[in-house]
Scaffold this active site. Structure first.
Site, PDB file in Angstrom:
ATOM      1  N   ASP A  37       1.312   9.199   7.354  1.00  0.00           N
ATOM      2  CA  ASP A  37      -0.082   9.113   6.779  1.00  0.00           C
ATOM      3  C   ASP A  37      -0.503  10.105   5.876  1.00  0.00           C
ATOM      4  O   ASP A  37      -0.514  11.337   6.040  1.00  0.00           O
ATOM      5  CB  ASP A  37      -0.796   9.274   7.934  1.00  0.00           C
ATOM      6  CG  ASP A  37      -0.464   8.556   9.377  1.00  0.00           C
ATOM      7  OD1 ASP A  37       0.583   8.152   9.358  1.00  0.00           O
ATOM      8  OD2 ASP A  37      -1.334   8.402  10.212  1.00  0.00           O
ATOM      9  N   HIS A  39      -3.316   9.331   4.002  1.00  0.00           N
ATOM     10  CA  HIS A  39      -4.839   9.204   4.306  1.00  0.00           C
ATOM     11  C   HIS A  39      -5.456   9.786   2.998  1.00  0.00           C
ATOM     12  O   HIS A  39      -6.670  10.696   3.247  1.00  0.00           O
ATOM     13  CB  HIS A  39      -5.325  10.103   5.489  1.00  0.00           C
ATOM     14  CG  HIS A  39      -4.905   8.766   6.746  1.00  0.00           C
ATOM     15  ND1 HIS A  39      -5.694   7.791   7.028  1.00  0.00           N
ATOM     16  CD2 HIS A  39      -4.201   9.157   7.932  1.00  0.00           C
ATOM     17  CE1 HIS A  39      -5.210   7.446   8.133  1.00  0.00           C
ATOM     18  NE2 HIS A  39      -4.238   7.910   8.730  1.00  0.00           N
ATOM     19  N   ASP A  65      -0.476   3.947   5.858  1.00  0.00           N
ATOM     20  CA  ASP A  65      -2.043   4.779   5.935  1.00  0.00           C
ATOM     21  C   ASP A  65      -2.144   5.716   4.875  1.00  0.00           C
ATOM     22  O   ASP A  65      -2.269   6.734   4.835  1.00  0.00           O
ATOM     23  CB  ASP A  65      -2.025   5.512   7.514  1.00  0.00           C
ATOM     24  CG  ASP A  65      -2.084   4.818   8.573  1.00  0.00           C
ATOM     25  OD1 ASP A  65      -2.259   3.551   8.470  1.00  0.00           O
ATOM     26  OD2 ASP A  65      -2.278   5.396   9.729  1.00  0.00           O
ATOM     27  N   ASN A  97      -1.776   0.690   9.895  1.00  0.00           N
ATOM     28  CA  ASN A  97      -2.985   0.258  10.213  1.00  0.00           C
ATOM     29  C   ASN A  97      -4.054   0.317   9.390  1.00  0.00           C
ATOM     30  O   ASN A  97      -5.303  -0.552   9.660  1.00  0.00           O
ATOM     31  CB  ASN A  97      -3.335   0.625  11.688  1.00  0.00           C
ATOM     32  CG  ASN A  97      -3.608   2.245  11.991  1.00  0.00           C
ATOM     33  OD1 ASN A  97      -2.860   2.998  11.486  1.00  0.00           O
ATOM     34  ND2 ASN A  97      -4.936   2.424  12.492  1.00  0.00           N
ATOM     35  N   HIS A  98      -4.050   1.246   8.563  1.00  0.00           N
ATOM     36  CA  HIS A  98      -5.362   1.275   7.639  1.00  0.00           C
ATOM     37  C   HIS A  98      -5.084   0.270   6.316  1.00  0.00           C
ATOM     38  O   HIS A  98      -5.995   0.348   5.501  1.00  0.00           O
ATOM     39  CB  HIS A  98      -5.344   2.651   7.131  1.00  0.00           C
ATOM     40  CG  HIS A  98      -6.047   3.721   8.109  1.00  0.00           C
ATOM     41  ND1 HIS A  98      -7.563   4.169   8.260  1.00  0.00           N
ATOM     42  CD2 HIS A  98      -5.553   4.119   9.469  1.00  0.00           C
ATOM     43  CE1 HIS A  98      -7.738   4.734   9.423  1.00  0.00           C
ATOM     44  NE2 HIS A  98      -6.569   4.628  10.159  1.00  0.00           N
TER      45      HIS A  98
END
Length: 139
Positions: A37, A39, A65, A97-98
């Protein structure tokens, strides 16, 4: 970093072309660097490339992500897409999932697009959703 609408469109389109031609199952020979991730942590991404090497010298597998939560999701995904375009065999981008519209609309990517690209933010966000970044990347 500021990109023109045409630059966003071109990078997204070129990345989509590559994503749509790739198989769902990838086979990567070691050595490679597996990255979780991001982010939107652009500075961490840059530091990682400085410390571990940039494509094509180093092969990377990103597990998704890329956006949300951090302040520089657009910069992260644009850099990763650009590396994917330049070195498609040296960077693998998997979907997290993002990379789903309802998630990244709620957790920040949508708002970042609107704030960073006031005139075309919603349009650019929608392009990411359907261009390949969210449609062709595999879980």
């Amino acid at each position: 970093m500021r990109y023109s609408k045409e630059e966003y469109e071109n990078i997204i389109y070129e990345a989509q072309t590559i994503f749509s031609s790739e198989k769902a199952l990838v086979d990567i020979d070691p050595p490679c660097v597996v990255v979780g991730d991001l982010h939107g942590q652009y500075n961490d991404l840059i530091n990682m490339f400085i410390l571990l090497g940039r494509p094509p010298e180093t092969v990377y597998v990103f597990t998704g992500d890329y956006v949300d939560r951090g302040m520089m999701s657009l910069e992260c995904i644009m850099l990763l897409f650009t590396y994917k375009i330049c070195y498609p065999e040296h960077i693998v981008l998997l979907r997290g999932n993002h990379e789903i519209a309802r998630v990244n609309k709620k957790y920040g990517f949508y708002d970042e697009c609107l704030q960073s690209i006031p005139k075309y933010g919603e349009e650019i966000w929608a392009m990411f959703q359907v261009c390949g970044f969210f449609e062709f990347l595999d879980f």
